[in-house]
Design an enzyme around this catalytic site. Sequence first.
Site, PDB file in Angstrom:
ATOM      1  N   ASN A 296       0.810  -1.237   0.000  1.00  0.00           N
ATOM      2  CA  ASN A 296       0.000   0.000   0.000  1.00  0.00           C
ATOM      3  C   ASN A 296       0.831   1.271   0.000  1.00  0.00           C
ATOM      4  O   ASN A 296       0.280   2.361  -0.105  1.00  0.00           O
ATOM      5  CB  ASN A 296      -0.986  -0.019   1.173  1.00  0.00           C
ATOM      6  CG  ASN A 296      -2.074  -1.073   0.963  1.00  0.00           C
ATOM      7  OD1 ASN A 296      -2.198  -1.625  -0.120  1.00  0.00           O
ATOM      8  ND2 ASN A 296      -2.815  -1.370   2.011  1.00  0.00           N
TER       9      ASN A 296
ATOM     10  N   ARG B 141      -8.759  -2.041  -7.497  1.00  0.00           N
ATOM     11  CA  ARG B 141      -9.447  -0.783  -7.205  1.00  0.00           C
ATOM     12  C   ARG B 141      -8.482   0.385  -7.067  1.00  0.00           C
ATOM     13  O   ARG B 141      -8.814   1.519  -7.356  1.00  0.00           O
ATOM     14  CB  ARG B 141     -10.215  -0.871  -5.897  1.00  0.00           C
ATOM     15  CG  ARG B 141     -11.142  -2.001  -5.734  1.00  0.00           C
ATOM     16  CD  ARG B 141     -11.904  -1.827  -4.458  1.00  0.00           C
ATOM     17  NE  ARG B 141     -12.660  -0.585  -4.477  1.00  0.00           N
ATOM     18  CZ  ARG B 141     -12.209   0.566  -4.003  1.00  0.00           C
ATOM     19  NH1 ARG B 141     -11.006   0.634  -3.487  1.00  0.00           N
ATOM     20  NH2 ARG B 141     -12.936   1.658  -4.071  1.00  0.00           N
TER      21      ARG B 141
ATOM     22  N   CYS C 144     -16.062  -4.097  -3.606  1.00  0.00           N
ATOM     23  CA  CYS C 144     -15.323  -5.367  -3.511  1.00  0.00           C
ATOM     24  C   CYS C 144     -15.949  -6.142  -2.351  1.00  0.00           C
ATOM     25  O   CYS C 144     -16.925  -5.708  -1.753  1.00  0.00           O
ATOM     26  CB  CYS C 144     -13.843  -5.104  -3.285  1.00  0.00           C
ATOM     27  SG  CYS C 144     -13.478  -4.530  -1.632  1.00  0.00           S
TER      28      CYS C 144
ATOM     29  N   ILE D 162     -14.282   0.558   9.977  1.00  0.00           N
ATOM     30  CA  ILE D 162     -13.858   1.158   8.706  1.00  0.00           C
ATOM     31  C   ILE D 162     -14.701   0.664   7.535  1.00  0.00           C
ATOM     32  O   ILE D 162     -15.196   1.455   6.744  1.00  0.00           O
ATOM     33  CB  ILE D 162     -12.355   0.873   8.429  1.00  0.00           C
ATOM     34  CG1 ILE D 162     -11.495   1.292   9.621  1.00  0.00           C
ATOM     35  CG2 ILE D 162     -11.917   1.546   7.123  1.00  0.00           C
ATOM     36  CD1 ILE D 162     -11.425   2.791   9.869  1.00  0.00           C
TER      37      ILE D 162
HETATM   38  C1  EPZ Z   1      -6.760   1.771   1.779  1.00  0.00           C
HETATM   39  O1  EPZ Z   1      -7.958   1.572   1.066  1.00  0.00           O
HETATM   40  C2  EPZ Z   1      -5.993   0.454   1.697  1.00  0.00           C
HETATM   41  N1  EPZ Z   1      -5.690   0.156   0.290  1.00  0.00           N
HETATM   42  C3  EPZ Z   1      -6.830  -0.660   2.319  1.00  0.00           C
HETATM   43  O2  EPZ Z   1      -6.049  -1.850   2.294  1.00  0.00           O
HETATM   44  C4  EPZ Z   1      -7.121  -0.297   3.774  1.00  0.00           C
HETATM   45  O3  EPZ Z   1      -7.939  -1.290   4.346  1.00  0.00           O
HETATM   46  C5  EPZ Z   1      -7.839   1.062   3.817  1.00  0.00           C
HETATM   47  O4  EPZ Z   1      -7.030   2.061   3.149  1.00  0.00           O
HETATM   48  C6  EPZ Z   1      -8.087   1.530   5.243  1.00  0.00           C
HETATM   49  O5  EPZ Z   1      -6.878   1.616   5.939  1.00  0.00           O
HETATM   50  C7  EPZ Z   1      -4.668   0.785  -0.296  1.00  0.00           C
HETATM   51  O6  EPZ Z   1      -3.983   1.610   0.286  1.00  0.00           O
HETATM   52  C8  EPZ Z   1      -4.410   0.420  -1.731  1.00  0.00           C
HETATM   53  P1  EPZ Z   1     -10.225   4.439   2.587  1.00  0.00           P
HETATM   54  P2  EPZ Z   1      -8.902   2.852   0.686  1.00  0.00           P
HETATM   55  O7  EPZ Z   1     -10.531   5.334   1.426  1.00  0.00           O
HETATM   56  O8  EPZ Z   1      -8.057   4.037   0.472  1.00  0.00           O
HETATM   57  C9  EPZ Z   1     -14.814   5.492   3.021  1.00  0.00           C
HETATM   58  C10 EPZ Z   1      -5.597  -4.123   1.876  1.00  0.00           C
HETATM   59  O9  EPZ Z   1      -6.062  -5.184   2.312  1.00  0.00           O
HETATM   60  N2  EPZ Z   1     -14.659   6.321   1.804  1.00  0.00           N
HETATM   61  O10 EPZ Z   1      -9.229   4.908   3.598  1.00  0.00           O
HETATM   62  O11 EPZ Z   1      -9.811   2.417  -0.408  1.00  0.00           O
HETATM   63  C11 EPZ Z   1     -14.666   3.996   2.750  1.00  0.00           C
HETATM   64  O12 EPZ Z   1     -15.894   3.436   2.322  1.00  0.00           O
HETATM   65  C12 EPZ Z   1      -6.536  -2.978   1.536  1.00  0.00           C
HETATM   66  O13 EPZ Z   1      -4.389  -3.897   1.665  1.00  0.00           O
HETATM   67  C13 EPZ Z   1     -15.748   7.048   1.344  1.00  0.00           C
HETATM   68  O14 EPZ Z   1     -16.828   6.990   1.916  1.00  0.00           O
HETATM   69  O15 EPZ Z   1      -9.730   3.030   2.008  1.00  0.00           O
HETATM   70  C14 EPZ Z   1     -14.223   3.471   4.099  1.00  0.00           C
HETATM   71  O16 EPZ Z   1     -15.364   3.276   4.902  1.00  0.00           O
HETATM   72  C15 EPZ Z   1      -7.979  -3.327   1.819  1.00  0.00           C
HETATM   73  N3  EPZ Z   1     -15.591   7.822   0.224  1.00  0.00           N
HETATM   74  C16 EPZ Z   1     -13.394   4.623   4.681  1.00  0.00           C
HETATM   75  O17 EPZ Z   1     -13.731   5.779   3.905  1.00  0.00           O
HETATM   76  C17 EPZ Z   1     -14.392   7.906  -0.446  1.00  0.00           C
HETATM   77  O18 EPZ Z   1     -14.316   8.647  -1.449  1.00  0.00           O
HETATM   78  C18 EPZ Z   1     -11.885   4.423   4.601  1.00  0.00           C
HETATM   79  O19 EPZ Z   1     -11.586   4.023   3.285  1.00  0.00           O
HETATM   80  C19 EPZ Z   1     -13.293   7.144   0.041  1.00  0.00           C
HETATM   81  C20 EPZ Z   1     -13.446   6.368   1.179  1.00  0.00           C
END
Ligand code: EPZ
Length: 417
Positions: free
Chosen positions: A23, A92, A116, A326
Amino acid sequence: MDKIIIEGGHSLKGEVRISGAKNAALPILVSSLLADGWNTYTNVPGLKDIESTLLLLENLGAKIERGKNTVRIDASGLNNPEASYDLVRKMRASILVLGPLLARLKEAKVSLPGGCAIGARPINLHLKGLARLGASIEVEHGYIKASVDCLKGNSIYFDISTVTGTENLIMAAVLADGVTVLRNAAYEPEILALADVLNKMGADIKGAGTSEITIQGVSSLKPVSVSIIPDRIEAGTFMVASALTGGDVTITDCRSDHLEAVIHKLSLTGTKVIIDGSNMRVKGPDKIKSVDVKTLPYPGFPTDMQAQFMVLMSVACGFSIISETIFENRFIHVSELRRMGAQIKVSGNSAMVQGVKKLSGAPVMASDLRASASLILAGLVAEGKTEVNRVYHLDRGYQSIEAKFAKLGAAVKRVKG
Ligand code: EPZ
């Protein structure tokens, strides 16, 4: 499809080296789009998601040279603003090209990443932030179409702290006109790592690693040679494996300062964690104590460690509650663990775990990256044989995980499907 077969009952002993962080590598490789010339990246993990990212960058016009855990990228030939559905559906995090494409080509057409297994995974905050920088954005026929004459600095507040949202906006803002301030920004170590790389390229980013990040736009960036930070989630996974099996494992080339919440929770279970520079020695307890956990944005307990910790609690002495704050659907591993004899009840975003003496080996199905890792962990302590199917999920985020566990004394092998 490959499967991984584990004979449980072996406690892990020895040393394991942690690979580069998936990541951190994903956004850093994408940041190569922001400059002309050859960038060199070392300690890049050999993962499916890395390969998907390199294929996408090549498709956009970048030149790629692959070595052993080393990648070189030259985006001088960047000429295609379109990230197709076929490429984005595989991973993604491809959404991360949106910011750099707008910054360099002033246009982008990126397939909506979709959800996903663990949740809907919306990207509304990415799009809202880019609009604040002046981009016009349409979403139609499953694609995001964005364009701008020139990105202009602005203040952006994230309703929810989003890791890739923060990364996307940092990469859009570094070449914008003027100053951008990101508030309620995420501050996972991977974001600080990206900002460090961009600053080495000539960007002017302050405050990364805190919730307020200020980016002074510059006219251009230059290529860079950097190493990827160690993967804190892979390290945490091996820590839990040692705790689970009453093992004595030294984890090398890792960053204990990225794992404070995990170290704290493991210590409460009776696990001994001895830190020595970039190494951590993890000794499993005779009796595992039950501990409640709630996942939170960094520096809280990482959601990417929730499934692994649940396995530990499923064989602990007592009752624990694991709350996932989360993602809305990150208990997929529960049904598979229950098939192995775990006593877990899910209610809303909490799982109630009653520790049992023994899990029993069974054929199980991997569903997402971290859930797959938890099934391997369960197999390490289960009585008899566990067969984890669909391990391609695992290969997205763990480099040669079965070889690393075998080196520590686990009876584990991969069977080519
Ligand atoms: C990153 O995903 C990581 N992936 C994830 O790791 C990790 O679980 C996640 O951060 C949380 O730490 C990468 O870095 C490639 P978020 P990301 O945007 O960025 C909501 C793994 O297993 N949200 O921080 O997609 C979302 O639904 C993966 O390595 C919105 O609502 O996660 C979630 O509830 C899985 N609108 C929360 O924010 C948006 O526009 C945090 O998601 C964006 C996010």
